[in-house]
Design a protein around this motif. Sequence first.
Motif, PDB file in Angstrom:
ATOM      1  N   UNK A 568       0.822  -1.211   0.000  1.00 20.05           N
ATOM      2  CA  UNK A 568       0.000   0.000   0.000  1.00 20.05           C
ATOM      3  C   UNK A 568       0.857   1.262   0.000  1.00 20.05           C
ATOM      4  N   UNK A 569       2.174   1.102  -0.041  1.00 15.62           N
ATOM      5  CA  UNK A 569       3.081   2.252  -0.062  1.00 15.62           C
ATOM      6  C   UNK A 569       4.387   1.829  -0.726  1.00 15.62           C
ATOM      7  N   UNK A 570       5.098   2.816  -1.249  1.00 18.69           N
ATOM      8  CA  UNK A 570       6.384   2.550  -1.880  1.00 18.69           C
ATOM      9  C   UNK A 570       6.275   2.396  -3.385  1.00 18.69           C
ATOM     10  N   UNK A 571       7.367   1.945  -3.977  1.00 18.42           N
ATOM     11  CA  UNK A 571       7.385   1.792  -5.432  1.00 18.42           C
ATOM     12  C   UNK A 571       8.263   0.606  -5.829  1.00 18.42           C
ATOM     13  N   UNK A 615       3.578   1.812  -8.136  1.00 18.73           N
ATOM     14  CA  UNK A 615       3.806   2.897  -7.183  1.00 18.73           C
ATOM     15  C   UNK A 615       2.498   3.260  -6.503  1.00 18.73           C
ATOM     16  N   UNK A 616       2.619   3.672  -5.220  1.00 20.30           N
ATOM     17  CA  UNK A 616       1.440   4.002  -4.417  1.00 20.30           C
ATOM     18  C   UNK A 616       1.535   5.424  -3.882  1.00 20.30           C
ATOM     19  N   UNK A 617       0.343   6.017  -3.673  1.00 17.98           N
ATOM     20  CA  UNK A 617       0.230   7.371  -3.138  1.00 17.98           C
ATOM     21  C   UNK A 617      -0.775   7.319  -1.983  1.00 17.98           C
ATOM     22  N   UNK A 618      -0.322   7.708  -0.808  1.00 16.85           N
ATOM     23  CA  UNK A 618      -1.161   7.586   0.382  1.00 16.85           C
ATOM     24  C   UNK A 618      -1.724   8.938   0.803  1.00 16.85           C
ATOM     25  N   UNK A 619      -3.014   8.949   1.130  1.00 21.79           N
ATOM     26  CA  UNK A 619      -3.671  10.127   1.695  1.00 21.79           C
ATOM     27  C   UNK A 619      -4.560   9.649   2.836  1.00 21.79           C
ATOM     28  N   UNK A 621      -6.295   7.396   5.277  1.00 21.47           N
ATOM     29  CA  UNK A 621      -6.570   5.959   5.286  1.00 21.47           C
ATOM     30  C   UNK A 621      -6.667   5.384   3.873  1.00 21.47           C
ATOM     31  N   UNK A 622      -6.554   6.238   2.863  1.00 19.75           N
ATOM     32  CA  UNK A 622      -6.702   5.796   1.476  1.00 19.75           C
ATOM     33  C   UNK A 622      -5.353   5.816   0.771  1.00 19.75           C
ATOM     34  N   UNK A 623      -5.056   4.711   0.108  1.00 26.13           N
ATOM     35  CA  UNK A 623      -3.838   4.615  -0.683  1.00 26.13           C
ATOM     36  C   UNK A 623      -4.210   4.120  -2.077  1.00 26.13           C
ATOM     37  N   UNK A 624      -3.706   4.785  -3.085  1.00 23.33           N
ATOM     38  CA  UNK A 624      -3.976   4.369  -4.454  1.00 23.33           C
ATOM     39  C   UNK A 624      -2.656   4.225  -5.189  1.00 23.33           C
ATOM     40  N   UNK A 625      -2.675   3.364  -6.185  1.00 23.00           N
ATOM     41  CA  UNK A 625      -1.442   3.151  -6.922  1.00 23.00           C
ATOM     42  C   UNK A 625      -1.691   2.547  -8.285  1.00 23.00           C
ATOM     43  N   UNK A 626      -0.692   2.666  -9.134  1.00 28.60           N
ATOM     44  CA  UNK A 626      -0.806   2.108 -10.474  1.00 28.60           C
ATOM     45  C   UNK A 626       0.146   0.932 -10.621  1.00 28.60           C
ATOM     46  N   UNK A 675      -5.253   0.154 -11.873  1.00 30.82           N
ATOM     47  CA  UNK A 675      -5.246   1.028 -10.698  1.00 30.82           C
ATOM     48  C   UNK A 675      -5.633   0.215  -9.479  1.00 30.82           C
ATOM     49  N   UNK A 676      -4.924   0.434  -8.381  1.00 29.69           N
ATOM     50  CA  UNK A 676      -5.165  -0.282  -7.134  1.00 29.69           C
ATOM     51  C   UNK A 676      -5.631   0.697  -6.063  1.00 29.69           C
ATOM     52  N   UNK A 677      -6.735   0.396  -5.425  1.00 31.05           N
ATOM     53  CA  UNK A 677      -7.303   1.227  -4.363  1.00 31.05           C
ATOM     54  C   UNK A 677      -7.268   0.441  -3.060  1.00 31.05           C
ATOM     55  N   UNK A 678      -6.663   1.040  -2.031  1.00 36.09           N
ATOM     56  CA  UNK A 678      -6.523   0.366  -0.741  1.00 36.09           C
ATOM     57  C   UNK A 678      -7.110   1.273   0.334  1.00 36.09           C
ATOM     58  N   UNK A 679      -8.111   0.768   1.049  1.00 36.84           N
ATOM     59  CA  UNK A 679      -8.754   1.513   2.129  1.00 36.84           C
ATOM     60  C   UNK A 679      -8.381   0.843   3.452  1.00 36.84           C
TER      61      UNK A 679
END
Length: 765
Positions: A568-571, A615-619, A621-626, A675-679
């Motif tokens: 859910x984080x990193x690249x 790669x993921x982008x966290x905001x 509780x929500x993390x999204x990545x491609x 696209x990956x969505x992580x809650x």
Amino acid sequence: MRRVSLLILAFGLSLPVAAQKVAIVMSGGAAKGLAHVGMLKALEENEIPIDYVAGTSMGGIVAGCYAAGMSPAQIEDIMLSDDLLRWVNGNLEDGYNYYYNKDDIQPSFVRLNLQLDTTFNINFNTSIANDVALNFAIAEKMAQPSAIARDNFDSLFVPLRVMASEIFTQQEVVLRKGNLGNALRATQTVPFFYTPIRIDGQYLFDGGVYNNFPVDVAESEFHPDVIIGCNVSTKIHNTYPTNEDDKLLSRSMLYLLMDKSNPASMPPGGIYLQPNLEGLSSLDFAKAKAIIDSGYNETIRKMPEIKNRIALRRTCEEVAARRNHFNNRAVPFLIDNVTVSDHNPHQESYINRLFQRKRRPMTFTDVKRGYYSLVSEDYFKSLYPSFSFNDQTNRFNFNLSKRPQNNFLVDFGGVIATRNISNLYLGLNYYTFNRLLTHISANFHTGSFYQSAQAKARIDFAGKARFYLEPEATFNNWNYIEGNDIVVKRSSATVLKRIDRKMGAMLGLPVGRQFRAGFEASYISNNDQYINTDVLVASDTLDELTLTGSRFSLNLSTNSLNRKQYASAGKYFYAGVDWFNLKEELLPGNTSTYSVGVPVTYQRQWIRGTVILEQYFRTGIYSSGYYVHATLSNQPLFSNYMGTLVNAPGFYPLQDSHTLILENFRAFNFVAGGWRNVFALRKKLDFRLEGYVFKAFESIVKGPNQEPQLSREIRQFNFAGTAGMVLHTTVGPVSFSVNYYDDPKVQWGVLLHVGFLLFNNHSLE
């Protein structure tokens, strides 16, 4: 005359008040010890003098930071920063995660750290925490204050006493002098959690083992007029906790190891503080703000009593001026030498070369880079760092000392799933170190779907050009059979048995701190057995496709993902070019259009380029990545459709993609992504929603006589997606998902698995 007498009496009464000396005592309590920061903050705001500090464990850390010239606000900033959680959790600072030494990802979830000597005796290392980042952070922040005080704790901003324990003779140790960073590291060495360090020839552990609330030490060492004691350790009950014993049982080892903090130890006239920490545990470092506030609130509540007992005031301006005077005595943080203790000259030379000292003196950044470059290798994680000051040169030395060395590591892992893909994993790792560092490893997978054995020997060279050479031998065996899950029954089976053998060697080089380049040459010998129809009958014989020859690869990669699976984080980044020269030999079975038993042989050569990005982008509780994967190659068609399909590059977007033969997600040339969505529903519970699209530039299709053909259907896109829950546990992820593939044989599926669903790469991947 009466007025004069009153003045004399008042003056006489004021003398002891003016001479009052105040000692602050802080107990251990792990995360709960952060409450001491709030206490110091409240005392300084109300101009209460602080003349001495003493502490144990986290109380010793806070006391040491204060004695080192940090203000309560500065200490609070550290304790509320992401740095604290990173140090406690053993994570390295961003930018210092050297990828060069990272091993390939394996499905292990527990590691035994063992010491194997020359007589094959094995000793078990019970320490479970990674203290690499914590050790360096303490050494860094305490180097300057320790140098100012010339390692005399009475010459710090305020005099300090720190408690430690020597467990072999079972006695407390009062630390009054020496390296300040070492003292603070020793006082919080909880047995079975952190590896101890050696001070004055003795391994020392957490001071809380024998004296968790050192009021007696503050009395005997400082002889203060007033003691303010803050106790955050409430782990031991005076009466049996009848209604709580089940809940508290999991912490029984911690209770057993730590001495009881007794409020009765406070002297007459002392002031006892007990912050309200109900509902907070010793591991709640993520709740640092609430814990600090509890210490502040308790001190403010007791402030009338404190002010009544202590008449002397010291203004914030006075304290700040004294603190600035102390800190301004610091010298530039320049390092002359790197010293390595308890190693032979060859080992010292190897370690020193990793620091690449191009200039003298070195800056702190030079040393920090060298240290993290060194400890990114598992074998060197036991080295303990410290800074010492040289009065003659007015500069520092950086010291690395040896602790009990782990040279034999055993990994256990695997996965249990609702399909036939369950697997067990065992990994063995052995290190030898003299002129070179050699890491010998062997890992094994066993299950009905997948079996594997792999042996490697990585030999590291440290010099002007740092590189490693890694010979490898790998055997993989896949058995694709009908794999119905708990919901969906498939109408047809994939009958495919794959044996994959590879022998070769990798040359690896670091590219900066974040990337690794590799050149690999290998010999491949593969065997695929399959049918050319959708239904297998008892009389059928399988086609056997054998591929033998060479592969040469050049690649560049990096990986900073936060998890092996379900990140859910990193690249992650991989770019590679491969050249294949293989002999194809097909021995047809009775489902083939070729003559049964008559071999068909061709020589195949092709080049392939691959790029994979994640790669993921966290905001919050929500993390999204491609996730993006592109492959281009001039790979030729093989003798029949099935042999061509299974040896074509594939797109593997979902957790079970490697366990399926997806006809619509394999091609010689394609681009794919999603696209990956992580809650984050709770601390370790995620809901994941993912969608992907696959576009083949030329699809592989079956001709009328089982021959492979290429189709350039521009409008054809294929989709995949998943939705599910993932609970991250100590034995790996627990995942329940509903998966969809736009594929003729595999569409909907439900999968539940516990553990890491990971396998070695096929020799053509």
